[in-house]
Design an enzyme around this catalytic site. Structure first.
Site, PDB file in Angstrom:
ATOM      1  CD  GLU A   1      -2.671   5.734   6.684  1.00 31.25           C
ATOM      2  OE1 GLU A   1      -2.684   5.739   5.439  1.00 31.25           O
ATOM      3  OE2 GLU A   1      -1.777   5.168   7.354  1.00 31.25           O
TER       4      GLU A   1
ATOM      5  CE  LYS B   1       0.044   3.371   4.695  1.00 34.74           C
ATOM      6  NZ  LYS B   1       0.154   3.457   6.132  1.00 34.74           N
TER       7      LYS B   1
ATOM      8  CD  GLU C   1      -3.361  -2.322   7.330  1.00 34.07           C
ATOM      9  OE1 GLU C   1      -2.257  -2.612   6.871  1.00 34.07           O
ATOM     10  OE2 GLU C   1      -3.944  -1.262   7.070  1.00 34.07           O
TER      11      GLU C   1
ATOM     12  CB  SER D   1       5.213  -2.003  12.051  1.00 34.42           C
ATOM     13  OG  SER D   1       4.878  -0.653  12.332  1.00 34.42           O
TER      14      SER D   1
ATOM     15  N   GLY E   1       2.710   2.148  10.742  1.00 36.27           N
ATOM     16  CA  GLY E   1       3.740   3.180  10.596  1.00 36.27           C
ATOM     17  C   GLY E   1       4.467   3.530  11.891  1.00 36.27           C
TER      18      GLY E   1
ATOM     19  CG  HIS F   1      -5.633   2.214   5.164  1.00 38.14           C
ATOM     20  ND1 HIS F   1      -5.171   3.185   6.026  1.00 38.14           N
ATOM     21  CD2 HIS F   1      -4.647   1.293   5.070  1.00 38.14           C
ATOM     22  CE1 HIS F   1      -3.950   2.856   6.431  1.00 38.14           C
ATOM     23  NE2 HIS F   1      -3.617   1.712   5.859  1.00 38.14           N
TER      24      HIS F   1
ATOM     25  CG  ASN G   1      -1.674   1.248   1.433  1.00 38.66           C
ATOM     26  OD1 ASN G   1      -1.792   2.059   0.510  1.00 38.66           O
ATOM     27  ND2 ASN G   1      -2.231   1.445   2.627  1.00 38.66           N
TER      28      ASN G   1
HETATM   29  P1  PGA Z   1       3.013   0.211   7.533  1.00 40.11           P
HETATM   30  O1  PGA Z   1       1.557   0.514   6.940  1.00 40.11           O
HETATM   31  O2  PGA Z   1       3.468  -1.108   6.952  1.00 40.11           O
HETATM   32  O3  PGA Z   1       3.866   1.364   7.085  1.00 40.11           O
HETATM   33  O4  PGA Z   1       2.868   0.128   9.026  1.00 40.11           O
HETATM   34  C1  PGA Z   1       0.626  -0.505   6.759  1.00 40.11           C
HETATM   35  C2  PGA Z   1      -0.659   0.020   6.162  1.00 40.11           C
HETATM   36  O5  PGA Z   1      -1.087   1.125   6.531  1.00 40.11           O
HETATM   37  O6  PGA Z   1      -1.290  -0.634   5.312  1.00 40.11           O
END
Ligand code: PGA
Length: 252
Positions: free
Chosen positions: A98, A11, A168, A213, A174, A96, A9
């Site tokens: 976010e 983003k 997630e 992560s 992140g 997601h 992903n």
């Molecule tokens: P990350 O993000 O691997 O940077 O923690 C995962 C995601 O948001 O899908």
């Protein structure tokens, strides 16, 4: 037997030029993964979708990061499933965290998007997960159950089989604080059990990913778990080096 899947992903990262060079540099590793029984997917920004699709092996899954549930109309800034289908995309990420946080994407709205994707033969990659506060208060299962029930309501077994779910935990995205494999497996198993209650024939086929992560040094431990069928990866999917290390960690 559910096939393992690694999805990146991206983003709001990468210009079209950067996307082109990732796809050029990645050709060998993509071929290696795809010939060793590992499914791959990437979700770039809308601007990069065509570039990525045109430079990807045909077996690679290409996802948008969001889609609207209506066919067309007065929805400034939105794109419909029919439009994604026209450029032969595989599907879209939905819900997601976010987008749930910044764009008020509720599970009920996700449900409309999931229905629209499935009606267009596209794959919904539906994200669920709890906040750190909810985790600390022991509310993880309650939150996930609501997200699953609302997001997957009014479908049928045949349709649900095609959905990919990603667990997630928001506190792990992140942050470098990845969930333990035990937590991740327990929640992914819980998700499968909940799916089984509503759609008994879909539960064993639906793929459930862990995200948050995930890195080259921890990805394998997740995929060894019984109910985890793959990973949704943000940061570590942005460089061909770490992308390739993850593929090797899963295959070699
Ligand atoms: P990350 O993000 O691997 O940077 O923690 C995962 C995601 O948001 O899908």
């Amino acid at each position: 037997m559910r096939k393992k899947l690694l999805v990146g992903n991206w983003k709001m990262n990468k210009t079209i030029k950067e996307c082109e060079s990732f796809m050029q540099d990645g050709q060998k590793i993509f071929a290696y993964a795809l010939t060793h029984n590992l499914d791959l997917g990437l979700a770039p920004t809308y601007l990069c979708l065509s570039t990525l699709k045109n430079n990807a092996p045909k077996e690679m899954l290409v996802f948008a990061q969001n889609v609207h549930y209506e066919t067309n109309g007065a929805y400034t800034g939105e794109v419909s499933c029919e439009m994604l289908k026209e450029i032969y995309l595989s599907g879209s990420i939905i819900g997601h965290s976010e987008r749930r946080t910044y764009d008020n994407e509720t599970s009920l709205k996700c449900n409309l998007k999931i229905k629209s994707l499935l009606n267009n033969d596209l794959i919904p990659l539906y994200c669920v997960g709890e906040t750190e506060k909810e985790f600390d208060e022991g509310l993880t299962y309650k939150v996930i159950e609501k997200q699953i029930k609302e997001g997957l309501q009014e479908l049928n077994d045949d349709k649900v089989k095609k959905i990919i779910i990603a667990y997630e935990p928001i506190w792990s995205i992140g942050t470098g604080k990845n969930a333990s494999t035990e937590i991740a497996e327990n929640v992914c198993k819980f998700i499968r059990d909940k799916v089984r209650e509503i759609y008994p024939l879909a539960a064993e086929e639906i793929r459930i990913l862990y995200g948050g992560s995930v890195k080259p040094n921890n990805i394998k431990s997740y995929l060894l778990q019984k109910d985890i069928d793959g990973a949704l990866v943000g940061g570590a999917s942005l460089k061909t080096d770490s992308f390739s290390q993850m593929v090797h960690a899963l295959i070699d």
